[in-house]
Structures are given as structure tokens and as C-alpha cells.
Design a protein around this motif. Structure first.
Motif, short mmCIF file in Angstrom:
data_model
loop_
_atom_site.label_atom_id
_atom_site.label_comp_id
_atom_site.label_asym_id
_atom_site.label_seq_id
_atom_site.Cartn_x
_atom_site.Cartn_y
_atom_site.Cartn_z
N ASN A 54 10.32 -17.60 41.51
CA ASN A 54 11.49 -18.37 41.10
C ASN A 54 11.12 -19.20 39.88
O ASN A 54 9.94 -19.41 39.60
N ARG A 97 13.23 -24.23 41.72
CA ARG A 97 14.38 -23.55 42.34
C ARG A 97 13.98 -23.00 43.72
O ARG A 97 12.81 -22.83 44.00
N PRO A 98 14.97 -22.68 44.57
CA PRO A 98 14.62 -22.09 45.87
C PRO A 98 13.84 -20.79 45.69
O PRO A 98 14.12 -20.01 44.77
N SER A 99 12.87 -20.53 46.56
CA SER A 99 12.10 -19.29 46.48
C SER A 99 13.02 -18.10 46.69
O SER A 99 13.97 -18.17 47.46
N HIS A 105 11.29 -29.32 44.86
CA HIS A 105 11.14 -27.90 45.02
C HIS A 105 12.36 -27.33 45.71
O HIS A 105 13.10 -28.06 46.33
N TYR A 106 12.49 -26.05 45.70
CA TYR A 106 13.44 -25.35 46.56
C TYR A 106 14.86 -25.89 46.38
O TYR A 106 15.68 -25.78 47.27
N PRO A 115 18.67 -26.59 45.38
CA PRO A 115 19.91 -26.01 44.85
C PRO A 115 20.38 -26.89 43.69
O PRO A 115 19.84 -27.98 43.47
N TYR A 157 16.81 -20.10 52.15
CA TYR A 157 16.85 -20.07 50.67
C TYR A 157 18.05 -19.29 50.15
O TYR A 157 18.60 -19.62 49.10
N LEU A 193 20.95 -21.71 50.24
CA LEU A 193 20.86 -22.72 49.17
C LEU A 193 21.32 -22.11 47.84
O LEU A 193 22.03 -22.74 47.07
N ARG A 194 20.91 -20.85 47.59
CA ARG A 194 21.32 -20.20 46.34
C ARG A 194 22.82 -19.87 46.35
O ARG A 194 23.48 -19.95 45.30
N ARG A 245 10.84 -27.83 54.16
CA ARG A 245 11.47 -27.23 52.97
C ARG A 245 12.82 -27.90 52.66
O ARG A 245 13.16 -28.14 51.50
N ALA A 273 14.01 -29.82 49.33
CA ALA A 273 15.22 -29.41 48.58
C ALA A 273 16.15 -30.60 48.38
O ALA A 273 16.86 -30.70 47.40
#
Ligand code: TXA
Ligand code: MG
Length: 366
Positions: free
Chosen positions: A159, A163-165, A250-251, A253, A319, A322-323, A350, A354
Motif C-alpha cells: 500500500n 493507507r490500509p494494507s 497507519h491503515y 481510511p 481493510y 476501510l477502503r 489495527r 486507523a
């Protein structure tokens, strides 16, 4: 590959669906991809946890391309992926008895171990550290690629930094198209959150990042396992994580995310109130709930992340959901919380990252 900085950003990224190919064609693809890795190229590939962005771990210039493509801070070290135990010899000379027991129990699988590195491993791969992170993934595409490359493959999650993995090839494409050479599409990943990281350089193994393999599972194999003290803090103050990457937001949105904690009904009530207020002020709001509570929400973009009876399903969907909220362009997201000592703890780790540790306590609000 001898490409200049400018050219790298405008690469044509090939997407290759390996599972669609016949056996012979597939072998040809792996041979070509293995050569590309040895030549310093960047190949994204699926693992059982998340997609990785691979380059030759023994080549400092190749590793540098990973940092550039992801926009990753250079002090955040990469995990070297191997396909066979004998590849460990070029990465480390010090493998303790406990480390061997962990490898026997969990490799190939979602466990990364931290060892003292050999001089052969470039500092460009380890972010300047004298230790190296190693993992043997349990995915046929990842293993075939590493075998074809004949070198350990350094691979962070594929990623853009922060951003989210990615758990699907199209997530990698969204973030990294034009920045990397190839994406090997092997479908959705199974586990959905990254590997557990355990430092085995000391007498007592220490968890640096929680993941699918829980503390209890590790302790059944090697006895006492410690937790990096950073994992018990709220990422504030002077406690630094032993895994440098754990310090970064991290991770995330695109919209701000708040995690609401407390007893289940209180959480549903508070999220409902907050959503009503936001909608009244003209905002588009997302809710991350569970199968158990789904029918209690009526307004907003509502997504169930899975059932609390099966935390694996929640990890698997996290993830991707989130995306998905990025695509529907919400301006605020609220999520129910997770916890406990097992996988729920890794999911919460996680989610909190986020959310940038934005937590609402439902019990206090009532
Ligand atoms: O499941 C996974 O581990 C995925 C797949 C692709 O294998 N990879 C992954 O890599 O999550 P990445 O780069 O997103 O996360 C690696 C983490 C970072 O937090 C980094 O700081 C830590 O591992 N790490 C790497 N080498 C380390 C070392 N020598 N000492 C301490 N932490 C290390
Ligand atoms: Mg990552």
C-alpha cells in the motif's frame, strides 16, 4: 533497473493473473518474475496475510525502490520473505532453540521473527538496524515467486505508506499503479491482517506487533512470551516501539474514524446518536458494525464487518471495508470496538491505529 527517478513514477504496471494460467505458462511467468526481482524490479504478490511489495532483499538499490514507491520513511525496516529454511543462513547466523521451535510450529505462516542480521543483509533493507525480520509466507504464489527469484524477497505491505494494507490486487493497483513493475493477482488474501512479529534475539521472545498468531498460541510452543511495552500504551509519551513501523499512523481510511468502546447496547446507542447529529449537519457518515448489531442501525452507510462469533471473518474484512468507505466518500466513520486476548486484540490494534487512537467511551457518554 537503471531507471531514473522521474521515469519510475510513470512505469506501466502490468497486472498478471497467475491463477488463470495453465501450469506451463505459470512456470514461464514465475521464471520471468524471478529474473525481474534479481534485476532490481518491484513485483507485488499475494501472501496469506496481505499483499506484499517485493524486491531483492539482498540488494540495497532494489530495497530503496520499495521506499520510494510506497513513500515509506527510510527508518522503517522491511521483512525478508523466504521459501525454504536454508535461505535463513544468508540472513542470520544466530537462531535460538526457541526460534527453531516457533519456526517448526508456525512456518510457513503468519509469523515474522526478528534475528541478528549477517553482514550480507544491506542496511537499506533493515532501516539501518543490526537485526533483520524474516517470514516464510504460506501462499503458493508467494512461495513460487521467492523460489524463482532464488533470493529472499523484501516485502512490506503493498500500500502507499499510511493507507490500509491491500487484501486484493485492485487495492494494490489503486495505490501503486505507475510506481511498480508488476502486480501478481492471486485473488483475495485469506487472513486479512499482517503477521505477528516476534523478536527472538533475547532469552524471552517478545511480541512487537500482534497478529493472527496470538500470544497464547506462541506460549503453548515456547513458554513465556513478553509484549513490547509500547503495545500497552496509547502510543503517547516517550515509549518507543521496538518495531519502528508501529509508531506511524497507519491503515487509515481517508475520512476520520472514531472507535466507540463499551457495553454492546451502549455502543449502538451512542453511534446512533452521533450519526443522527452528523447527518443533521449535512455529513455523510459510515458505520462499521457486526452481524450481531446490524439490524439496530437505520441511518448512514452501514457495513457489517462480520460476526463476533468468528473473529477470523472480522480480520478478513477489516481493510477491505476501510477502503470501501473511501469509495463512497463519507466524511466521518464510527466503528464498534473489539478486544480480548486473542485475535480481537490484534484487530483492535489495527483499528486504533486507523483511528489515530480516537476513542469514544460509550459508558461515560450515557
Ligand atoms: O504479513 C506481513 O507481515 C506483511 C506481508 C506482506 O508479509 N508484511 C508487512 O510488512 O506487514 P510491513 O512492512 O508493512 O510491516 C513490517 C513491520 C514494520 O512495523 C517494521 O517496523 C517491522 O515490521 N520490522 C521490520 N524489520 C524489523 C526489525 N529488524 N526490528 C523490528 N521491527 C522490524
Ligand atoms: Mg504495512
Amino acid at each position: 533497473m537503471g531507471l531514473g527517478k522521474k521515469e519510475r513514477k510513470s512505469l506501466i504496471t502490468r497486472v498478471v493473473n497467475v491463477s488463470e494460467q495453465s501450469g506451463e505458462k505459470r512456470m514461464e511467468i514465475y521464471t520471468e518474475m524471478g529474473q525481474l526481482i534479481r534485476d532490481g524490479g518491484l513485483v507485488a504478490f499475494p501472501t496469506e496475510t496481505v499483499y506484499g511489495l517485493g524486491a531483492n532483499a539482498m540488494d540495497e538499490t532494489a530495497s530503496a525502490r520499495i521506499y520510494e514507491a510506497k513513500g515509506r520513511p527510510s527508518d522503517n525496516p522491511l521483512i525478508a520473505h523466504i521459501a525454504d529454511r536454508c535461505q535463513l543462513d544468508m540472513l542470520t547466523e544466530t537462531v535460538s532453540e526457541k526460534a527453531k521451535r516457533l519456526m517448526d510450529a508456525f512456518w510457513p505462516g503468519p509469523l515474522t521473527l526478528i534475528f541478528q542480521k549477517t553482514t550480507q543483509v544491506p542496511y537499506g533493507t533493515t532501516g539501518g538496524l543490526d537485526t533483520v525480520a524474516v517470514r516464510m509466507p504460506n501462499h503458493p504464489v508467494a512461495l513460487a515467486l521467492i523460489r524463482a527469484a532464488k533470493v529472499p524477497i523484501a516485502a512490506p505491505s503493498a500500500n502507499l505508506s499510511g493507507r490500509p494494507s491491500p487484501v486484493q490486487a485492485d487495492h494494490v493497483y489503486t495505490d501503486l499503479a505507475g510506481r511498480i513493475d508488476v502486480i501478481l493477482d492471486g485473488g483475495e488474501t485469506d487472513i486479512g491482517i499482517e503477521s505477528t512479529i516476534v523478536d527472538v534475539t533475547g532469552e524471552c521472545p517478545m511480541i512487537l506487533r500482534p497478529g493472527y498468531i496470538t500470544r497464547q498460541m506462541l506460549e503453548e510452543v515456547v513458554g513465556e512470551v513478553a509484549l513490547d511495552p509500547f503495545l500497552l500504551t496509547k502510543a503517547e509519551g516517550n515509549v518507543r516501539p521496538k518495531a519502528p513501523g508501529m509508531a506511524y499512523r497507519h491503515y487509515a481510511p481517508k475520512a476520520p474514524l472514531a472507535v466507540v468502546q463499551g457495553e454492546q447496547q451502549a455502543v449502538v446507542d451512542i453511534i446512533t446518536q452521533l450519526v443522527q447529529k452528523d447527518i443533521a449537519s449535512g455529513k455523510k457518515v459510515g458505520i462499521i458494525c457486526t452481524d450481531e448489531t446490524r439490524m439496530q442501525y437505520h441511518e448512514g452507510e452501514i457495513k457489517s464487518i462480520g460476526t463476533r462469533m468468528k473473529e477470523e471473518s472480522i480480520a478478513h474484512n477489516l481493510y477491505r471495508i476501510l477502503r470501501e468507505f473511501d469509495e463512497v466518500e463519507v466524511s466521518q466513520i464510527y466503528s464498534e470496538s473489539f478486544g480480548g486476548t486473542g485475535l480481537g486484540n490484534s484487530i483492535m490494534n489495527r483499528l486504533l491505529k486507523a483511528a489515530g487512537h480516537e476513542v469514544i467511551d460509550a459508558t461515560c457518554k450515557k
